[in-house]
Design an enzyme around this catalytic site. Structure first.
Site, PDB file in Angstrom:
ATOM      1  N   HIS A  10       0.829  -1.211   0.000  1.00 23.64           N
ATOM      2  CA  HIS A  10       0.000   0.000   0.000  1.00 23.64           C
ATOM      3  C   HIS A  10       0.858   1.254   0.000  1.00 23.64           C
ATOM      4  O   HIS A  10       2.050   1.207   0.309  1.00 23.64           O
ATOM      5  CB  HIS A  10      -0.959   0.032   1.201  1.00 23.64           C
ATOM      6  CG  HIS A  10      -0.278   0.071   2.544  1.00 23.64           C
ATOM      7  ND1 HIS A  10      -0.023  -1.057   3.276  1.00 23.64           N
ATOM      8  CD2 HIS A  10       0.187   1.109   3.299  1.00 23.64           C
ATOM      9  CE1 HIS A  10       0.568  -0.713   4.431  1.00 23.64           C
ATOM     10  NE2 HIS A  10       0.711   0.597   4.456  1.00 23.64           N
ATOM     11  N   HIS A  63       3.966   7.088   3.885  1.00 25.62           N
ATOM     12  CA  HIS A  63       4.900   5.966   3.715  1.00 25.62           C
ATOM     13  C   HIS A  63       4.425   5.028   2.622  1.00 25.62           C
ATOM     14  O   HIS A  63       3.296   5.134   2.138  1.00 25.62           O
ATOM     15  CB  HIS A  63       5.091   5.197   5.037  1.00 25.62           C
ATOM     16  CG  HIS A  63       3.893   4.432   5.518  1.00 25.62           C
ATOM     17  ND1 HIS A  63       2.975   4.951   6.389  1.00 25.62           N
ATOM     18  CD2 HIS A  63       3.477   3.167   5.254  1.00 25.62           C
ATOM     19  CE1 HIS A  63       2.035   4.045   6.654  1.00 25.62           C
ATOM     20  NE2 HIS A  63       2.310   2.937   5.966  1.00 25.62           N
ATOM     21  N   GLU A 106       7.653   0.859   5.114  1.00 23.89           N
ATOM     22  CA  GLU A 106       7.158  -0.197   5.992  1.00 23.89           C
ATOM     23  C   GLU A 106       7.387  -1.528   5.282  1.00 23.89           C
ATOM     24  O   GLU A 106       7.193  -1.646   4.071  1.00 23.89           O
ATOM     25  CB  GLU A 106       5.647   0.004   6.239  1.00 23.89           C
ATOM     26  CG  GLU A 106       5.031  -1.039   7.163  1.00 23.89           C
ATOM     27  CD  GLU A 106       3.525  -0.812   7.397  1.00 23.89           C
ATOM     28  OE1 GLU A 106       2.911  -0.031   6.648  1.00 23.89           O
ATOM     29  OE2 GLU A 106       2.980  -1.436   8.333  1.00 23.89           O
TER      30      GLU A 106
END
Lengths: 134, 134
Positions: B7, B79, B130
Site C-alpha cells: 500500500h 509511507h 514499511e
C-alpha cells in the site's frame, strides 16, 4: 474512475546509490536508467510484482523536481500515478468538481509514451497525483 | 527480497472529506473507516485493482502521524509498504548492511494483523518504508 496504481515516484539525490540500494539491499528488479529530457528527469524503474517504483533524478537545468530536492535534500516520495481509461474524460470530471490540473490542463505525453496530467496537490490531501491513460 | 507494493499511505487532515473525494471524485472503491487504537490512526482503505491506498488520520493524543500533519497541514504521502516473505530475515539483511529499523527493531503486528516494521527514512532516500510479512 481511477484504476491501477501505475507507479510511485521517489525523487532521489543520488540515482546511482538509490539504484544500487534497491537492487542490492532491497533485492528488487531494477531497469537501466533512462534519460527523459522532455520531462527533465532521469528515471530508473524498479519492477515490483504488482506495480513499479520510479526513482527520479533531475536532468538538465530546469528540472521540475529540482525545487523538491532543494526542499527535501535527502529525497522523498514525489508523486503517485493512477491509471485512467480516458484522460480527457477524467480531466473534465475532475475540473467540473473544482479540482485543478497543473499546467494548461491539456494532457502531455509521459515517460511511458502515454498521455498524462498532474493534479494540484492542494486539492488532493497534499499529494501530487499523476493520471496516465492506459 | 521485497515483493508486492502492499500500500501507499496518505496522511489526511479530514478523513471524511478525503474518503468522499476518493469515492465520489476519483471514483474508487472505498472501505469503511477502521480505528486502529494500538497504532494511533484511523484508516480508510481505498481498493485499487493491483494495490491499496490507505488514508490515515490521527487517533488519540499520541498518534505517530500527528507531527507529520503539523508539518504538512494539507496532508501528504506518509509511507509506502513493501511485502516480504520473512520479516526477521529481511531485518537482519538490512541491518547487516547498515540500514536502521525504527523502534526497537522487533516487528510489531500491523493494521492487517501481520508483522511489520519501519525503516529509517534517512537511510532510504527520505522515504519512510514499511515492511510487512505476508
Amino acid at each position: 474512475m481511477i484504476g491501477r496504481l501505475n507507479h510511485v515516484a521517489i525523487a532521489v539525490p543520488d540515482l546511482e546509490a538509490a539504484t544500487a540500494q534497491y537492487r542490492d539491499t532491497l533485492g528488487a528488479s531494477v531497469r537501466p536508467p533512462q534519460d527523459e529530457p522532455e520531462h527533465g528527469v532521469t528515471v530508473v524503474f524498479i519492477e515490483l510484482p504488482n506495480t513499479k517504483v520510479e526513482l527520479i533524478h533531475p536532468l538538465g537545468d530546469a528540472s521540475p523536481i529540482a525545487a523538491f530536492l532543494e526542499k527535501n535534500p535527502a529525497g522523498g516520495i514525489h508523486h503517485i500515478c493512477y491509471e485512467v481509461e480516458d484522460i480527457a474524460a477524467a480531466r473534465d470530471r475532475l475540473t467540473a468538481q473544482g479540482a485543478r490540473v497543473l499546467g494548461g490542463g491539456e494532457p502531455k505525453i509521459g515517460a511511458h509514451g502515454k498521455p498524462v496530467l498532474f493534479l494540484h496537490p492542494k486539492d488532493f490531501n497534499g499529494c501530487l497525483i499523476e493520471l496516465e491513460e492506459v
